[in-house]
Design a protein around this motif. Structure first.
Motif, short mmCIF file in Angstrom:
data_model
loop_
_atom_site.label_atom_id
_atom_site.label_comp_id
_atom_site.label_asym_id
_atom_site.label_seq_id
_atom_site.Cartn_x
_atom_site.Cartn_y
_atom_site.Cartn_z
N ASN A 20 25.90 60.49 67.62
CA ASN A 20 25.36 59.42 66.80
C ASN A 20 26.51 58.61 66.21
N VAL A 21 26.58 57.34 66.57
CA VAL A 21 27.66 56.48 66.07
C VAL A 21 27.28 55.99 64.68
N ALA A 22 27.91 56.58 63.68
CA ALA A 22 27.62 56.26 62.28
C ALA A 22 28.72 55.35 61.75
N SER A 23 29.12 55.55 60.51
CA SER A 23 30.12 54.68 59.89
C SER A 23 30.69 55.37 58.67
N ILE A 24 31.93 55.01 58.35
CA ILE A 24 32.52 55.48 57.09
C ILE A 24 31.86 54.78 55.91
N GLY A 25 31.21 53.66 56.19
CA GLY A 25 30.45 52.94 55.17
C GLY A 25 29.11 53.63 54.94
N GLN A 26 29.02 54.40 53.86
CA GLN A 26 27.81 55.16 53.54
C GLN A 26 27.46 54.94 52.07
N GLU A 27 26.19 54.78 51.82
CA GLU A 27 25.74 54.51 50.45
C GLU A 27 24.48 55.34 50.17
N ARG A 28 24.41 55.89 48.96
CA ARG A 28 23.31 56.76 48.57
C ARG A 28 21.95 56.10 48.79
N ILE A 29 21.02 56.85 49.36
CA ILE A 29 19.66 56.37 49.58
C ILE A 29 18.86 56.51 48.30
N ASP A 30 18.23 55.43 47.89
CA ASP A 30 17.35 55.43 46.72
C ASP A 30 15.93 55.66 47.22
#
Length: 279
Positions: free
Chosen positions: A140-150
């Motif tokens: 799975n090609v993800a990213s270092i850009g990750q933000e908490r899911i609300d």
């Protein structure tokens, strides 16, 4: 020895095209996905020219429509005798107009739909073929850009911003990676996620007004490694920053948050209940 068959989503440009051209030199069969038949045909011809010992078949689908995701999976199950690798690379980036909230065919926020719901649905639909072909790998090609899911506003109906939506969708993809890897432990099917490279020179990066700082080739190498390196045969449920096995966003390790995400995901893709891990 069986020649490996690998499916690459989003193969018509950027990282997906680069992965396909790299694998073309290794032989086997490549299944290339795209949503534009002209570009898909062009990249298929390019891959065939790059690897004379490669078989190429194409699959057309718009991954922002879950019905098309399921239809493509059905075609693959009907047509392909095996599937050794699946690279979920297709992506909806931050967008040209980051303040314009877009929706998928089913009415879900577009980045969440393309970057999380579509690969989840495709993985689940193709598990019978992957399992029958084991050892097999999902990347799975993800990213270092990750933000908490609300979880009170998963679809970002308030204060929408495209890059934030992208980062939340990529964290969702990583959380689903961990859950599926746990479920498939011991089956011979591994599931890992990675950040391939920082701000690669792709259309999505440029569309968002960002300046590329790495080449696509720098992202191809670590992605193909997860797919082919014999030393990683049994490695599963991990997040890699290029070649480094590292930690994702802290929410990815919150079991309650992962279960909330999976329950929501199953409902949104029409798989109530399911077999994902509980608790």
């Amino acid at each position: 020895m069986n020649r490996p068959t690998t499916l690459i989503t989003g193969a018509t440009q950027g990282l997906g095209r680069g992965i396909a051209l790299d694998l073309a030199h290794r032989g086997g069969t490549l299944l290339l996905h795209g949503r534009d038949h002209v570009r898909l045909g062009a990249v298929a011809d390019e891959v065939r020219a790059a690897g004379p010992d490669i078989e190429v078949r194409t699959y057309l689908a718009d991954l922002s429509d879950l019905d098309q995701v399921q239809a493509m999976a059905a075609r693959i199950l009907e047509t392909e005798p095996r599937l050794d690798g699946l690279v979920n690379n297709a992506v909806a980036g931050g967008g040209v107009d980051p303040l314009r909230r877009e929706l998928s065919a089913q009415g879900h926020e577009l980045r969440f739909a393309v970057n999380h719901l579509a690969p989840y649905a495709l993985n689940r639909a193709l598990l019978p073929l992957l399992g029958a072909s084991a050892p097999a790998r999902i990347v799975n090609v993800a990213s270092i850009g990750q933000e908490r899911i609300d979880f009170d506003d998963v679809m970002l109906e308030k204060g929408y911003e495209g890059l934030s939506a992208y980062c939340r969708s990529k964290l969702a993809m990583i959380m689903a990676t961990f859950e599926l890897a746990h479920e498939l432990a011991g089956t011979g099917v591994t599931v890992n996620a990675l950040h391939p490279a920082h701000l690669m020179d792709t259309q999505g990066v440029r569309d968002h007004g960002l300046v590329p700082v790495t080449t696509v080739d720098e992202g191809v190498e670590p992605t193909v490694r997860l797919l082919t390196d014999p030393e990683l045969t049994s490695v599963t449920g991990r997040y890699f920053d290029q070649f480094s096995d590292t930690r994702a966003h802290e929410q990815a390790y919150d079991a309650e948050a992962r279960e909330r995400l999976m329950a929501l995901t199953r409902a949104l893709v029409g798989q109530q209940g399911g077999t994902d891990r509980k608790g």
